[in-house]
Scaffold this active site. Structure first.
Site, PDB file in Angstrom:
ATOM      1  CB  THR A  17      -1.099   0.120   1.175  1.00  0.00           C
ATOM      2  OG1 THR A  17      -1.852  -1.314   1.355  1.00  0.00           O
ATOM      3  CG2 THR A  17      -2.101   1.236   0.806  1.00  0.00           C
ATOM      4  NE  ARG A  21       4.708   0.589   5.402  1.00  0.00           N
ATOM      5  CZ  ARG A  21       3.824   0.888   5.836  1.00  0.00           C
ATOM      6  NH1 ARG A  21       3.531   0.584   6.642  1.00  0.00           N
ATOM      7  NH2 ARG A  21       3.139   2.172   5.038  1.00  0.00           N
ATOM      8  CE  LYS A 125       6.445   6.321   3.139  1.00  0.00           C
ATOM      9  NZ  LYS A 125       5.585   7.185   4.076  1.00  0.00           N
ATOM     10  CG  ASP A 278       4.818   8.785   8.019  1.00  0.00           C
ATOM     11  OD1 ASP A 278       4.255   7.911   8.779  1.00  0.00           O
ATOM     12  OD2 ASP A 278       5.202   8.437   6.490  1.00  0.00           O
ATOM     13  CG  ASP A 280       1.708   9.384   6.518  1.00  0.00           C
ATOM     14  OD1 ASP A 280       1.601   9.189   7.412  1.00  0.00           O
ATOM     15  OD2 ASP A 280       1.439   9.123   5.264  1.00  0.00           O
ATOM     16  CB  THR A 343      -6.741   1.525   0.637  1.00  0.00           C
ATOM     17  OG1 THR A 343      -8.315   0.965   1.185  1.00  0.00           O
ATOM     18  CG2 THR A 343      -5.611   1.634   1.910  1.00  0.00           C
ATOM     19  CD  GLU A 362      -6.430   6.328   2.582  1.00  0.00           C
ATOM     20  OE1 GLU A 362      -6.287   5.420   2.124  1.00  0.00           O
ATOM     21  OE2 GLU A 362      -4.949   6.778   2.802  1.00  0.00           O
ATOM     22  CB  SER A 364      -5.930   3.761   8.012  1.00  0.00           C
ATOM     23  OG  SER A 364      -5.365   5.176   6.091  1.00  0.00           O
ATOM     24  CE  LYS A 375      -1.625   8.228   5.400  1.00  0.00           C
ATOM     25  NZ  LYS A 375      -1.089   7.700   4.210  1.00  0.00           N
ATOM     26  NE  ARG A 495      -5.906  -1.558   7.185  1.00  0.00           N
ATOM     27  CZ  ARG A 495      -4.905  -2.320   7.772  1.00  0.00           C
ATOM     28  NH1 ARG A 495      -5.207  -1.963   9.452  1.00  0.00           N
ATOM     29  NH2 ARG A 495      -3.273  -1.905   8.057  1.00  0.00           N
TER      30      ARG A 495
HETATM   31  C1  VG1 Z   1      -2.658   1.385   5.480  1.00  0.00           C
HETATM   32  C2  VG1 Z   1      -4.212   2.464   5.845  1.00  0.00           C
HETATM   33  C3  VG1 Z   1      -4.088   3.028   3.952  1.00  0.00           C
HETATM   34  C4  VG1 Z   1      -2.712   4.236   4.405  1.00  0.00           C
HETATM   35  C5  VG1 Z   1      -1.557   3.219   4.982  1.00  0.00           C
HETATM   36  C6  VG1 Z   1      -0.174   3.723   4.653  1.00  0.00           C
HETATM   37  O1  VG1 Z   1      -3.266   0.013   4.322  1.00  0.00           O
HETATM   38  O2  VG1 Z   1      -5.531   1.226   5.752  1.00  0.00           O
HETATM   39  O3  VG1 Z   1      -5.331   3.894   4.454  1.00  0.00           O
HETATM   40  O4  VG1 Z   1      -2.789   4.969   3.740  1.00  0.00           O
HETATM   41  O5  VG1 Z   1      -1.970   1.859   5.908  1.00  0.00           O
HETATM   42  O6  VG1 Z   1      -0.712   5.303   5.848  1.00  0.00           O
HETATM   43  P1  VG1 Z   1      -3.662  -1.060   4.933  1.00  0.00           P
HETATM   44  O7  VG1 Z   1      -3.122  -1.344   3.294  1.00  0.00           O
HETATM   45  O8  VG1 Z   1      -2.742  -2.127   5.880  1.00  0.00           O
HETATM   46  O9  VG1 Z   1      -4.431  -1.278   5.114  1.00  0.00           O
HETATM   47  V1  VG1 Z   1       0.973   4.977   6.573  1.00  0.00           V
HETATM   48  O10 VG1 Z   1       0.707   6.474   7.340  1.00  0.00           O
HETATM   49  O11 VG1 Z   1       2.292   4.118   5.877  1.00  0.00           O
HETATM   50  O12 VG1 Z   1       2.112   6.076   5.266  1.00  0.00           O
HETATM   51 CO    CO Z   2       2.546   7.285   8.032  1.00  0.00          CO
END
Ligand code: VG1
Ligand code: CO
Length: 540
Positions: A17, A21, A125, A278, A280, A343, A362, A364, A375, A495
């Site tokens: 996403t 990682r 990233k 980080d 955001d 997402t 989002e 989240s 974000k 989720r």
């Molecule tokens: C999660 C969140 C998603 C967000 C992503 C990165 O992804 O649900 O909304 O954009 O993390 O956020 P996932 O695939 O685990 O649902 V972060 O603060 O990494 O930059």
């Molecule tokens: Co983040």
């Protein structure tokens, strides 16, 4: 001296996403980081003559990784790398730097809200020239390169001193060390009414910001304390630590429980907020009043015009599909286009670049606008402060007025973390296979009206993204979404997102208001039996 080192592909270097990682220990394995960084260079057509931005959230391995990446950029002929002092940059600050310096892209070192440290997670990233996360076409090219890599290039040079702002030479390449906060803080001053927020603090308004031992500490201190005049104790856990103090830098009521205790306790401050690893993400909480991220997005959409940077109004708004439709109600009332994307922030980039959306968010805890292409946690905090300064209402009053005008979308997400990956895949596959026949079927106390496997056609470039979550609607307007996380590093995380709307009752506990949808989810997917769990690990 440029060295060319033979290597072989390493399995699984597929960005999820938000970047690649893995466990920190995996990133420390021989050639793991080097292979992926070389794959980025190869996937984007090389970095010769290019200008890049580089920095991370300070977690374990940040310092070592920055040195390696600088030497690899120099070896591949990059003209310049702009790097945050000590290798630090928040994600939104990196996005801003890429934009204002017209860089060709940037590398951000973070696993965001995942825990850090030697036993935690690390991440890389890549962001493109618009300052946003690489779109899928680019991440696919990077992954593809990682499967064919045969060698990487790196300068044989001593580590650079990144502790002092200024230019350093690395072979032919210039390394420009910059203050990680200055440009970002200047941008915030342009967008928000700092005079009004300062006056709010002068009137006795109190704030508590929890940086969760992550990257936003220095940013929050400079902006909230130095520039806006909040007392120094307004910022807690302000020093970034390699292991985030052993915590989980995810700003939600579960992981930010220290702040929640303060905000729900006696003599609570007027306003509380937290940010993630980080920088955001954001959490917004008033005295005794937690604001869900979906509601926060809707409140910001309804009130952004109170901030000088948005006084001319919004071109449109966008949310990720699982995010509640509270935003849609504001958009409808205000006549704004409203988009639902998969997402991940990378899907907002085209809408922002094309001027179709000004504001995105989002569920989240990510909210942001076209000021950068990520974000932005502190941006959301400042937006709320600006709204409160203009309205002179409490957070609870703002929420009550918002629900009275637009109605309330009760919303909750249940996460089943670190479950057996095969069991989670099977759960999703089995439900997906039944979607076509679900309309009209009973699901616990509810009846299904529509069911789909969400796919998205980008309205700007026409690219299609499939299998982005199972979305099931019920009679009465309730909604259920199931998807697998793309950011975890152990097993799978399921989720389950649930939503229902009320135009009359605004004071219910969300879990109670959503009881029927929770029961419907269990009836449809058999989550507990299939995953061997009695209850979700995290409820937000
Ligand atoms: C999660 C969140 C998603 C967000 C992503 C990165 O992804 O649900 O909304 O954009 O993390 O956020 P996932 O695939 O685990 O649902 V972060 O603060 O990494 O930059
Ligand atoms: Co983040």
């Amino acid at each position: 001296m440029i060295q060319t080192i033979p290597t072989t592909p390493i399995d699984g270097q597929k960005p999820g996403t938000s970047g690649l990682r893995k466990k920190t220990a995996i990133f420390r394995q021989k050639h793991y980081l080097e292979n992926f960084v070389q794959s980025i260079w190869d996937g984007i057509g090389g970095v010769a003559g290019k200008v890049l931005v580089l920095g991370g959230d300070g977690r374990a391995f940040n310092r070592e990784a920055v040195q390696t990446i600088l030497k690899m950029a120099a070896a591949s002929g990059a003209a310049k790398v702009i790097v945050g002092q000590d290798g630090l940059l928040s994600t939104p600050a990196a996005s801003n730097l890429i934009r204002i310096r017209q860089a060709d892209g940037g590398v951000i070192l973070s696993a965001s809200h995942n825990p850090g440290g030697d036993d935690g997670d690390f991440g890389v990233k890549f962001n493109t020239a618009n300052g946003g996360p690489a779109p899928e076409g680019v991440t696919n090219a990077i992954f593809d390169a990682s499967t064919r890599i045969t060698e990487f290039h790196i300068m044989d040079a001593p580590d650079l001193d990144l502790g002092t702002v200024g230019d350093v030479q690395l072979g032919q390449m210039v390394v420009e060390v910059v203050d990680p906060v200055a440009d970002y803080a200047a941008l915030m001053e342009k967008l928000f009414d700092f005079t009004a927020i300062r006056a709010l603090f002068n009137s006795g308004f109190t704030l508590r910001f929890d940086a969760m031992h992550a990257i936003t500490g220095p940013y929050a201190r400079e902006i909230l304390v130095n520039r806006l005049g909040a007392p120094a104790e307004s910022v807690m856990n302000a020093v970034p630590l390699p292991d985030f103090g052993g915590g989980h830098p995810d700003p939600n009521p579960v992981w930010a429980h220290e702040l929640m205790g303060i905000m729900m306790g006696e003599n609570a401050p007027d306003f509380g907020a937290a940010s993630d690893g980080d920088g955001d993400r954001n959490m917004i909480v008033g005295r005794g009043a937690y604001v869900t991220p979906s509601d926060s997005l809707a409140v910001i959409a309804a009130n952004a015009h109170l901030a000088p940077g948005y006084a001319q109004g919004l071109a449109g708004v966008a949310r990720s599909m699982p995010t509640s439709a509270a935003l849609d109600r504001v958009a409808e009332a205000r006549g704004l286009p409203c988009y639902a994307t998969p997402t991940g922030w990378k899907f907002f980039g085209n809408l922002l670049d094309a001027g179709r959306a000004t504001l995105c968010g989002e569920e989240s805890a990510g909210t942001g606008s076209d000021h950068v292409r990520e974000k932005d946690g502190l941006w959301a905090v400042l937006m709320w402060l600006n709204i409160l300064a203009a309205k002179r209402q409490s957070v609870a009053e703002v929420m009550a007025a918002h629900w009275a005008e637009f109605g309330r979308n009760y919303y909750s997400r249940h996460d089943y973390e670190g479950v057996d990956a095969a069991a989670a895949e099977t759960l999703m596959d089995d439900l997906r296979a039944r979607l076509d026949k679900l309309a009209g079927e009973a699901a616990g106390p509810l009846t299904v009206t529509t069911a789909e496997d969400f796919s998205y056609t980008d309205p700007v470039d026409g690219s299609v993204t499939t299998r982005q979550g199972l979305q099931i609607m019920f009679d009465g307007g309730a909604r259920l979404v199931l998807r697998l996380s793309g950011t975890g590093t152990e097993g799978a995380t399921l989720r389950v997102y649930m939503e229902s709307f009320s135009g009359e009752r605004f004071d219910q506990d969300p879990q109670a208001a959503l009881a029927d949808v929770i029961a419907a989810a269990e009836a449809l997917a058999g989550i507990k039996a299939r995953l061997g769990r009695d209850a979700p690990d995290v409820v937000t």
